[in-house]
Design a protein around this motif. Structure first.
Motif, mmCIF file in Angstrom:
data_model
loop_
_atom_site.group_PDB
_atom_site.id
_atom_site.type_symbol
_atom_site.label_atom_id
_atom_site.label_comp_id
_atom_site.label_asym_id
_atom_site.label_seq_id
_atom_site.Cartn_x
_atom_site.Cartn_y
_atom_site.Cartn_z
ATOM 1 N N GLY A 13 0.799 -1.223 0.000
ATOM 2 C CA GLY A 13 0.000 0.000 0.000
ATOM 3 C C GLY A 13 0.830 1.269 0.000
ATOM 4 O O GLY A 13 0.419 2.294 -0.562
ATOM 5 N N LEU A 14 2.022 1.235 0.628
ATOM 6 C CA LEU A 14 2.878 2.420 0.628
ATOM 7 C C LEU A 14 3.365 2.750 -0.778
ATOM 8 O O LEU A 14 3.512 3.927 -1.132
ATOM 9 C CB LEU A 14 4.080 2.218 1.560
ATOM 10 N N GLU A 15 3.620 1.728 -1.578
ATOM 11 C CA GLU A 15 4.028 1.958 -2.963
ATOM 12 C C GLU A 15 2.887 2.575 -3.755
ATOM 13 O O GLU A 15 3.102 3.464 -4.593
ATOM 14 C CB GLU A 15 4.486 0.651 -3.613
ATOM 15 N N VAL A 16 1.667 2.099 -3.500
ATOM 16 C CA VAL A 16 0.491 2.701 -4.141
ATOM 17 C C VAL A 16 0.402 4.168 -3.775
ATOM 18 O O VAL A 16 0.183 5.045 -4.626
ATOM 19 C CB VAL A 16 -0.796 1.963 -3.715
ATOM 20 N N LEU A 17 0.598 4.463 -2.490
ATOM 21 C CA LEU A 17 0.504 5.842 -2.001
ATOM 22 C C LEU A 17 1.562 6.730 -2.641
ATOM 23 O O LEU A 17 1.274 7.858 -3.072
ATOM 24 C CB LEU A 17 0.646 5.848 -0.483
ATOM 25 N N LYS A 18 2.790 6.238 -2.719
ATOM 26 C CA LYS A 18 3.873 7.037 -3.303
ATOM 27 C C LYS A 18 3.596 7.352 -4.772
ATOM 28 O O LYS A 18 3.883 8.463 -5.242
ATOM 29 C CB LYS A 18 5.196 6.304 -3.149
ATOM 30 N N LYS A 19 3.035 6.394 -5.500
ATOM 31 C CA LYS A 19 2.697 6.639 -6.906
ATOM 32 C C LYS A 19 1.607 7.696 -7.026
ATOM 33 O O LYS A 19 1.644 8.545 -7.928
ATOM 34 C CB LYS A 19 2.260 5.335 -7.574
ATOM 35 N N LEU A 20 0.643 7.646 -6.121
ATOM 36 C CA LEU A 20 -0.419 8.655 -6.141
ATOM 37 C C LEU A 20 0.147 10.046 -5.872
ATOM 38 O O LEU A 20 -0.247 11.023 -6.509
ATOM 39 C CB LEU A 20 -1.477 8.322 -5.082
ATOM 40 N N ARG A 21 1.080 10.141 -4.926
ATOM 41 C CA ARG A 21 1.655 11.441 -4.578
ATOM 42 C C ARG A 21 2.588 11.972 -5.666
ATOM 43 O O ARG A 21 2.805 13.180 -5.754
ATOM 44 C CB ARG A 21 2.411 11.341 -3.242
ATOM 45 N N ASN A 22 3.121 11.089 -6.494
ATOM 46 C CA ASN A 22 4.012 11.520 -7.566
ATOM 47 C C ASN A 22 3.270 11.914 -8.834
ATOM 48 O O ASN A 22 3.872 12.509 -9.735
ATOM 49 C CB ASN A 22 5.021 10.411 -7.893
ATOM 50 N N ALA A 23 1.991 11.574 -8.901
ATOM 51 C CA ALA A 23 1.194 11.901 -10.090
ATOM 52 C C ALA A 23 0.478 13.234 -9.866
ATOM 53 O O ALA A 23 -0.186 13.412 -8.838
ATOM 54 C CB ALA A 23 0.175 10.803 -10.372
ATOM 55 N N PRO A 24 0.601 14.187 -10.779
ATOM 56 C CA PRO A 24 0.004 15.524 -10.581
ATOM 57 C C PRO A 24 -1.498 15.491 -10.284
ATOM 58 O O PRO A 24 -1.982 16.245 -9.453
ATOM 59 C CB PRO A 24 0.281 16.238 -11.913
ATOM 60 N N GLU A 25 -2.230 14.584 -10.959
ATOM 61 C CA GLU A 25 -3.687 14.564 -10.795
ATOM 62 C C GLU A 25 -4.128 13.992 -9.451
ATOM 63 O O GLU A 25 -5.278 14.208 -9.028
ATOM 64 C CB GLU A 25 -4.337 13.794 -11.943
ATOM 65 N N THR A 26 -3.250 13.264 -8.757
ATOM 66 C CA THR A 26 -3.635 12.676 -7.468
ATOM 67 C C THR A 26 -2.729 13.120 -6.318
ATOM 68 O O THR A 26 -2.811 12.586 -5.221
ATOM 69 C CB THR A 26 -3.607 11.136 -7.539
ATOM 70 N N ARG A 27 -1.879 14.103 -6.565
ATOM 71 C CA ARG A 27 -0.913 14.539 -5.546
ATOM 72 C C ARG A 27 -1.607 15.015 -4.277
ATOM 73 O O ARG A 27 -1.125 14.816 -3.167
ATOM 74 C CB ARG A 27 -0.033 15.659 -6.105
ATOM 75 N N LYS A 28 -2.771 15.649 -4.432
ATOM 76 C CA LYS A 28 -3.471 16.195 -3.270
ATOM 77 C C LYS A 28 -4.711 15.377 -2.888
ATOM 78 O O LYS A 28 -5.528 15.832 -2.091
ATOM 79 C CB LYS A 28 -3.874 17.646 -3.543
#
Length: 227
Positions: A58-73
């Motif tokens: 799940g942490l890897e999923v989270l990091k990918k979300l935070r690195n993507a502009p559309e899901t950073r926030k």
């Protein structure tokens, strides 16, 4: 719309039922790939994220979300059986907005979801530059510079620095910071604040001295670095 990534069907169905019974729209997914497919069509207002998952952690999923502009926030609450202090710190430092250990109470979960949605909905656009000595924060760009060098911070470190600089001279207790940054009383774990302050100061180098310790009270951003 609330999305939930949880591979245990019993927990997933129970939470989805509770959310829908509270008037929220909710959809659940068993795998990260299923979640990604759904997010290509519709982004949720908040994600409930398990830690131990098939395909990837799940942490890897989270990091990918935070690195993507559309899901950073995108507001994210981690919902996991990993409940040690270091697990929580790791989850929060990776970008989770809240961290709830299993087993959990349904009413508390719904309350935290609503609180997080309120906080994220009420965040105004930031355009100003905040500066103390050689330390500059650009809220609209989510950027920090110390003596002209760009500094990479975790989300919680950044949020804490931004809060202190926006209220320069005002002293925040550890409990105040827990409530303001994490959004709730992280009871009995105020050491989390000290850990974040210590790593934040280290990353800021000489500018870390802007963050002053008020012995027996808490922390504040001073007017200038202390010589």
């Amino acid at each position: 719309m609330i999305y939930m990534l949880e591979d245990e069907a019993g927990i997933r169905n129970f939470v989805l039922y509770a959310l829908r019974s509270s008037g929220m729209e909710a959809e659940g997914f068993e795998t990260p790939s299923a979640l990604r497919d759904a997010m290509e069509h519709e982004l949720p207002d908040l994600l409930l994220l398990d830690r131990m998952l098939p395909e990837e952690d799940g942490l890897e999923v989270l990091k990918k979300l935070r690195n993507a502009p559309e899901t950073r926030k995108l507001p994210v609450i981690m919902l996991t059986a990993k409940d040690s202090e270091m697990d929580k710190v790791e989850g929060l430092d990776s970008g989770a907005d809240d961290y709830i250990a299993k087993p959990f109470g349904t009413m508390e979960l719904i309350s935290r979801i609503k609180a997080l949605l309120r906080r994220t909905a009420d965040t105004p656009a930031e355009t100003e530059r905040l500066e103390i000595g050689g330390l500059c924060v650009y809220p609209s760009k989510h950027e920090v510079f110390a003596e002209g060098c760009k500094v990479t911070l975790t989300l919680k470190e950044y949020d804490m620095l931004l809060l202190l600089m926006k209220h320069r001279g005002e002293v925040f207790s550890r409990d105040d910071l827990l409530k303001e940054i994490w959004g709730y009383d992280f009871a009995g774990e105020s050491r989390t604040v000290d850990v974040h302050i210590r790593t934040l100061r280290q990353k800021l180098g000489n500018c870390g001295e802007v963050i002053e310790t008020i012995r027996g009270v808490g922390y504040k951003a001073g007017d200038e670095p202390v010589d």
